[in-house]
Every structure is written in structure tokens, then in C-alpha cells.
Design a protein around this motif. Structure first.
Motif, PDB file in Angstrom:
ATOM      1  N   VAL A 406       0.838  -1.207   0.000  1.00 59.18           N
ATOM      2  CA  VAL A 406       0.000   0.000   0.000  1.00 59.18           C
ATOM      3  C   VAL A 406       0.870   1.252   0.000  1.00 59.18           C
ATOM      4  N   GLU A 409       1.769   1.964  -3.473  1.00 54.58           N
ATOM      5  CA  GLU A 409       0.635   2.558  -4.184  1.00 54.58           C
ATOM      6  C   GLU A 409       0.497   4.039  -3.841  1.00 54.58           C
ATOM      7  N   TRP A 432      -6.853   8.336  -0.134  1.00 52.32           N
ATOM      8  CA  TRP A 432      -6.463   7.031   0.404  1.00 52.32           C
ATOM      9  C   TRP A 432      -7.528   6.412   1.297  1.00 52.32           C
ATOM     10  N   TYR A 436      -7.899   2.813  -0.292  1.00 54.50           N
ATOM     11  CA  TYR A 436      -7.237   1.768   0.486  1.00 54.50           C
ATOM     12  C   TYR A 436      -7.873   1.512   1.842  1.00 54.50           C
TER      13      TYR A 436
END
Length: 812
Positions: A406, A409, A432, A436
């Protein structure tokens, strides 16, 4: 030979070829003289062991399996040694590491061979350590003159030409010359000159005078701690022990440090990667006066002290480095001055890029220079054409393993914002949270810290310190352009048809190649970013993005039209619109958002809110709206819009730096589901509506830096769920309302820099849930008697002001 007895004649033959190669190349490859000499010593150990075996015919070898891999390594070693005579100076670090790895591999093979000595005919086990130590003593005696300065010979020499490092050398030297233990961590991007800086520090005359032969330079990289200790052992001139466990390695390390006695010691740990913290811990345990460790790393190690950042070059130094790289050794090359300045500017002061591009155009015709400038000016990435530069930067990104997928990313997402701009941390929080599942703001900030610790980004704050109360509106992220180019490069590395991001940059009306052809093709994109300059005229092509969840729009014009295809982005959850122009912009087509059933978060920067409040619409799913430097003063006063109908489920509103806001509109108090209301840096705000007590679900009320606000309405007593009240830097407030004591849920209050506050109402004694008060030295005195003895569960924190203007600059 012992190799033939154990692994067959093939291993013996390739060993001979390797030994011959090392002897032949040592005199030619002067750059690697030290490491080739070390390799020769290791090969001599093999011959000594072989000779000892021949002198003891009763020694037997067990059959061994798996020696094939050592044969392969030796064959590669033959090729490596041969290449060392042809290596260019800029490839020296790469081949240095390969030679060290080869030497370590051979030392492990030596350990394996000696371990397979079984016994003699009398049944006694041969004491391998005794034999090998005897061999080591003989070699040490033969090389006594060399080993007297073994530490010096182990220090790689810096490149003959360097720029921009003298000031850094002086600063580090002053720290190292202090008569106290220290650990200094020099950190920066790969290729910015950290290793060269460490080498120059070691060759400084005063540093040599202090530490003499007790300077050791060890390349750590991604090696295990055992291998690092083995290399250190090798550099002392001792036989490398077979260290299979860290505990054994650290025991040897402790003995080594004891043997150095009270003499000053300088240990350079070069290119330390994450995962080596236990090694740094162990070195830290053995601290004593005049014991200094200099660490170079792409990563920051906060718990080992403040990092020493090595940044990019200033313009003058950058030009000097470029001229050197772009010239022949005799310095007679003709360099087109105009193109040189443009290339240096496009390299953004990054030494490795400057050197790489300079060498690529050296002795090339003027047309090649112009072509290079044109390519880079049009946005062509240096990384696309320079493999070495790309590999150097990407290795830092590759260190983010599956466990930190993550974080990788998040790094790529930073490319959604224009280069040379500060990225608001709160914008990243919005992105985010939905991409995520980072449902708490601090988790996103923690990810930014992870990127900062790896020098993949930089987190700066307005006040120079990290907030402890969840206020992140003055946190900004910057990133070097080379890293942004790397991030953009990574956006094209997703599986075919599964692109997670689509980042579009439009200059004028020149649309990206391929956009026209793909305009009607559905994409799997989750994040769409479109950046336009001040010349774009919003000639949008239609796009089909059925899975897009985040839309980032960056522009510089005074009038901006939301693209029509937004209406079809049915899964859109986050909209971030940023005007990078000086004046607020009018935003058209805002009504398109009314059809987006999943839109949860909107962030607008430098937008005229009256221009969008004319549109009557419902955003039933909207939970958070953030307005930064927007015109908001007349947004609702002349509008027929019913705000509760427009935003029925809004739980968070952030208004920051909206300088035309004088009074908070009464209509905002109809947002009864609101849990967080943040009005910050609105310096003209002078009054809050009495109806603010209607916000019965409010948990956080932040009014910091509302410098003209004189009072809080008495109706705040109805805010029973309010747990945090932030009136930091509300300079005009003289008194808190007596009704504050009825705020039964209040647990925390920040009242720092409230210099005109004259006292506290007695009703404060009724705040039974109050646990934390943040104040300054002046307002701390207000919490004396009777409050001090009655409110015994309160923790009072006196915050000191730190001012940092780095956040104001657009360039990282």
C-alpha cells in the motif's frame, strides 16, 4: 587439490582460472586494487588449506553435495574479474559490491570445506580453527607492512572530481571531531552523492589525524548482518570467521571493539538499507568516548538521531558538474551553453541525472543536444532513456515488499498532482481513505512518514512540528521531480486492461497521444488525474470510466468547466479540484455531480463558491467537504439552496484560509449530522451564529487562527457530544462563556496563543471529562487555583512555538 577430492576436477580448474585472473587484472584495474587484493588473500587461504591437506594424508573428506553452485559462482567470478579492467569510473560502486559479494561467497565455501574434514586415522578431530588461524598468521606476517594501515586501504577513494560537498564535509567533520560518541546518518536519494561525501570525510586530513588506522569503511547494502561483520573482520586483516548466527557475529563484533581499546574509532557503514536496524542497535550498545559511526542511507532512521539530509545541487554547482561530465578528459570539448543550461534546469539539481545526461551528449553534434532538450521539455522522462538512472531510483521503490504494498501505491498516487507543487496532506487523506480503506486520518499520515523515511517524499509543516490533535491542514508533501517521473513510469506497469491510474497532462490544446483513439473504450481506472495549464480551453473528449473512484482536476484558468463525462462516473467517491492560479476561479457544470450517488468527499481549492451555490442539487452520499482559499462569504446569503437538503448526510466540513468569511452563515447550523466543523485561518471571521448550538452531534469544533473572533456563543452549552474545542491563536477572545461548564463531553481544549484571554469561568470546574489542555506559558497561569487542585485528572501541555516557512514554497 582439495577441490578435486571434494567436488571434482572441474571446481579445481575454475579456481585456477579465477586465481590467474585476479593476479593478471590487479595491476590494471587500479580502481579495485584493494578489493582484488582481498580476493587474492582469500584464494591464498584455499591454497594453504590444500597444502595442509596434502601434508596430512590421513585426513578424509566426506562426500559433498551442492558444490555445483560454487562452481557457477567461481565461473561468474572469472568473468567479473575480467570486466573490472574495463569498468568506467561511474560504474565503480556497482562492481565494488560484486567483488565484495564474490569474496564473501568464497569465504563461505572455505568454511564449508574445512567443516568437512572428518578425522585422521587415530580418530582425533582436526582442529580446523587452529589450522586456519595458523595460515592467517602466516599471511599476516607476509603482508605485515600492508596490514599496518589495513583500515586506510579499505577506504574507497572518492571520484577525482566532485562539486557541492565541501560545506557538508566541514559540517560532518565538526561532529566527528568532538570527543564524544556519535552516530550520524547521512540520508538522501540514491545517486545524490552520499557515498562520495563519506569518502571525502574519511580522506580529510584532520579526520585522519584523529582516527589514524582506526577508520573502517564497510558497504552494507542488502547484506545480512553476519556478512557485514565478516567484511569488517576482513578489513582488520584477520581471517574471516564462519558466522552462521547473528549472536555469534555480534559477539565477535564486541570483541573487535574491545581490542581497539581507547583509541578513537571511525566506522563508516555505507548504503544501509531498512532491515539493518538491529546492526545499528548493536553498534550503539558499544558506545564509548571517541567512538563514531557515520551511516549513509537512502532511508532515515529516526530513532538513531536526526538525519543529515543531502539534497540536490545549487545551480552553479550543477552547471559545473554538467560541464565536467559533458567534456572529454582533456576538457577541450565545445559545449552549447544555452542547451547546457536548459538540460541542467530540467535535471533539477540531481547529480546522477546531470552526470548521466552529460555523458550521453558528450562529443555529440549540436543537433543531438537540441533534440535532447526538446524531448525533456516536452515531458519525456530521463528515466525512459537512461537505464542506470532508472534502476538506481527504482531500487528504493523495490524495497517496499508485499507487506508494504500500500505504501508503494501511495507513492505512485503522488504523481496525480503537478510537478513542483506542494501536495496538501488532507487531499491525500481523502484519496487514500476511499482507495485503500484508511478510514482514520492518522493512518494516511503514517504512510506519508513511511515514504519520508525512505526519501521517496518529504513531509513539511507550517509550524515545523507534527500535530498531536489530528489537525493536518498545514501538512504538505513534496517530491523531487525524478521521483515523480518514476511514479508516472510505474503507472504503466499494471497488468494489461487493469490500469489502476490514468494521469493526463495537457499543455494548451495538445491532447495526449492515443486519447482520441481510446476515448470510447471503457477503462478499469480507479484514479483519474487531469492537469491542464493556463492555455487549455477545455476541449474534452468523452471518456468511459465506470470504475473510477477518485477524480483529481488541476488547472490554472479563471474559468473551468467540469468535463461532461463526470456524469457517467457512477462509482466516483472523491473529487479534488485545485486551481493553481492566483485568483479564485469560477467552476461551471457543478450540477453534474448531482447524478453521482456514491460521491463522499469533495475538496475545492481557490474556487468561487457563489458560482457553484447557484445550482440546486442533492448530494445525498456526501460526507465531507473541504474548502481551501475559496470565496465563501456570499455563498449562501443570496441563495435559495436548502443546505440540509443539498447535503443531508454531511458529517465533516473544513473551511481554511477563506479570507472573505466574516460571519458563518446561519444555514450551516442546519447540518445537524455534522460531527466535525473546522474553520481555520479565516482571519476576518468575527462572529459565530447563535444557532451553532443546533449542531448537537458535533464532536470537534476547530476555530484556530480566527484572529478577529471575539467570543463563543453561549449556545455551545448544547454541544454535549463535543469532545475537542480548538481555539488556538484566537487572539481576540478575552473570555470563555460561562456556559462552557455544561459541555459535559469536553475532553480536550487547545487554547495556545490566546494572549488576550483574561481568565477562566468557574463553570470550568464542572468539566468532569476534561483530560487534556494545550496552552502556552501565558495561558498556563490561568489554570492555577481553584482549578489546579480540583481538576486533578487534567494533563496540561505547554507548547512552544516553532515557525517553519518551508510549506510556502511550491518547489520541493
Amino acid at each position: 587439490m582439495a577441490f578435486a577430492a571434494v567436488g571434482g576436477a572441474g571446481l579445481g580448474a575454475v579456481f585456477g582460472a579465477l586465481l590467474d585472473g585476479v593476479i593478471a587484472v590487479t595491476s590494471k584495474a587500479t580502481m579495485f586494487e584493494t578489493h582484488l587484493r582481498d580476493l587474492k588473500c582469500t584464494l591464498d587461504l584455499f591454497q594453504q588449506v590444500d597444502e595442509d591437506v596434502r601434508q596430512h594424508p590421513n585426513i578424509l573428506f566426506r562426500p559433498m553435495q551442492g558444490l555445483e553452485k560454487f562452481e557457477i559462482q567461481m565461473k561468474k567470478g572469472v568473468q567479473l574479474v575480467e570486466k573490472c579492467s574495463k569498468v568506467r569510473p561511474w560504474n565503480k560502486p556497482r562492481y565494488t559490491r560484486k567483488l565484495i559479494a564474490l569474496d564473501a561467497s568464497l569465504r563461505r565455501l572455505l568454511s564449508v570445506l574445512t567443516a568437512h574434514i572428518a578425522s585422521d586415522q587415530r580418530g582425533r578431530v582436526i582442529n580446523v580453527a587452529t589450522v586456519v588461524n595458523h595460515i592467517d598468521a602466516n599471511i599476516a606476517a607476509q603482508n605485515q607492512n600492508v596490514n599496518q594501515i589495513r583500515g586506510w586501504s579499505a577506504i574507497p577513494e572518492p571520484p577525482p572530481f566532485t562539486v557541492g560537498l565541501d560545506v557538508h564535509v566541514e559540517e560532518l567533520k565538526l561532529e566527528l571531531l568532538k570527543d564524544e560518541a556519535s552516530m550520524l546518518v547521512v540520508t538522501g536519494l540514491g545517486g545524490c552523492g552520499k557515498t562520495t561525501l563519506a569518502q571525502k570525510v574519511c580522506e580529510d586530513q584532520k579526520v585522519k589525524e584523529k582516527f589514524r588506522s582506526n577508520i573502517f569503511f564497510v558497504i552494507v547494502s542488502k547484506n545480512t548482518n553476519c556478512l557485514v561483520v565478516q567484511e569488517l573482520c576482513q578489513k582488520t586483516g584477520s581471517l574471516v570467521p564462519a558466522l552462521q548466527e547473528e549472536a555469534i557475529a555480534f559477539n565477535w563484533l564486541q570483541e573487535f571493539l574491545k581490542k581497539t581499546g581507547q583509541d578513537p574509532l571511525l566506522l563508516v557503514l555505507d548504503d544501509v538499507w531498512l532491515g539493518s536496524e538491529s546492526l545499528l542497535d548493536k553498534f550503539g550498545e558499544f558506545k564509548r568516548p571517541n567512538y563514531n559511526i557515520l551511516v549513509t542511507s537512502r532511508f532515515q532512521f529516526p530513532r538513531f538521531g536526526p538525519a543529515y539530509p543531502l539534497g540536490t545541487l545549487e545551480q552553479g554547482d550543477a552547471m559545473t558538474l554538467f560541464r565536467h561530465a559533458a567534456s572529454r578528459p582533456d576538457r577541450s570539448s565545445d559545449i552549447p551553453e544555452d542547451q547546457a543550461k536548459q538540460i541542467v534546469q530540467l535535471c533539477k539539481g540531481f547529480p546522477l541525472a546531470i552526470t548521466t545526461i552529460g555523458r550521453s551528449v558528450c562529443e555529440q553534434p549540436t543537433e543531438i543536444w537540441k533534440k535532447r532538450v526538446a524531448e525533456l521539455s516536452r515531458g519525456s522522462s530521463i528515466l525512459d532513456s537512461e537505464d542506470y538512472l532508472f534502476a538506481c531510483l527504482k531500487s528504493s521503490l523495490d524495497a517496499l515488499d508485499e507487506r508494504l504494498a500500500v505504501i508503494k501505491e501511495c507513492f505512485i498516487d503522488l504523481a496525480s498532482f503537478p510537478e513542483d507543487r506542494c501536495i496538501p496532506a488532507v487531499a491525500l487523506i481523502d484519496m487514500w481513505a476511499e482507495l485503500y480503506g484508511l478510514d482514520e486520518d492518522f493512518r494516511s499520515i503514517a504512510h506519508i512518514h513511511e515514504l519520508t523515511n525512505r526519501n521517496l517524499a518529504n513531509l513539511v509543516t507550517r509550524n515545523g512540528k507534527m500535530e498531536m490533535d489530528g489537525y493536518y491542514s498545514e501538512h504538505f508533501v513534496t517530491q523531487h521531480d525524478m521521483l515523480r517521473n518514476l511514479a508516472i513510469h510505474q503507472t504503466g506497469q499494471d497488468e494489461i486492461g487493469q490500469e489502476k491510474r490514468l494521469i493526463i497532462e495537457i499543455c494548451g490544446d495538445n491532447l495526449p497521444n492515443g486519447w482520441t483513439e481510446q476515448k470510447n473504450k471503457p477503462k478499469e481506472t480507479r484514479l483519474l488525474s487531469i492537469s491542464t495549464d493556463g492555455l487549455s480551453s477545455a476541449k474534452w473528449h468523452d471518456m468511459h470510466l465506470p470504475k473510477a473512484e477518485v477524480l483529481v482536476l488541476n488547472f490554472q484558468t479563471e474559468n473551468y468547466v467540469l468535463p461532461k463525462f463526470v456524469k457517467k462516473m457512477s462509482k466516483l467517491k472523491v473529487l479534488i479540484v485545485t486551481n493553481y492560479g492566483v485568483l479564485q476561479a469560477d467552476l461551471s457544470n457543478f450540477k453534474l455531480l448531482g447524478s453521482l450517488a456514491n460521491l463522499k468527499r469533495i475538496r475545492l481549492e481557490r474556487i468561487s463558491i457563489p458560482s457553484i451555490s447557484k445550482n440546486s442539487m442533492q448530494l445525498k452520499s456526501l460526507q465531507k467537504i473541504s474548502l481551501f482559499m475559496c470565496s465563501i462569504g456570499q455563498a449562501f446569503s443570496n441563495s435559495s439552496i436548502q443546505i440540509l437538503e443539498a447535503f443531508p448526510n454531511l458529517v465533516e466540513m473544513n473551511i481554511d484560509y477563506c479570507n472573505d468569511l466574516v460571519e458563518l452563515p446561519d444555514k450551516l447550523c442546519d447540518l445537524i449530522r455534522l460531527k466535525k466543523l473546522s474553520i481555520t485561518n479565516c482571519h476576518k471571521l468575527s462572529a459565530l451564529p447563535e444557532e451553532i448550538g443546533k449542531l448537537v452531534n458535533l464532536e470537534v469544533l476547530r476555530l484556530r487562527s480566527s484572529t478577529e473572533l471575539e467570543r463563543l456563543p453561549g449556545s455551545i452549552k448544547n454541544l454535549k457530544k463535543l469532545s475537542f474545542l480548538d481555539i488556538y491563536n484566537c487572539l481576540s477572545i478575552k473570555n470563555l462563556p460561562e456556559e462552557i461548564g455544561e459541555m459535559s463531553g469536553l475532553r480536550k481544549i487547545n487554547m495556545g496563543q490566546c494572549s488576550r484571554l483574561q481568565g477562566l469561568p468557574l463553570s470550568v470546574l464542572n468539566l468532569g471529562e476534561l483530560r487534556e489542555v494545550i496552552c502556552d506559558e501565558e495561558t498556563e497561569s490561568l489554570w492555577g487555583e481553584p482549578f489546579k487542585s480540583s481538576l486533578i485528572n487534567i494533563n496540561i501541555t505547554v507548547a512552544k512555538e516553532q515557525h517553519n516557512l518551508n510549506w510556502l514554497y511550491n518547489k520541493p
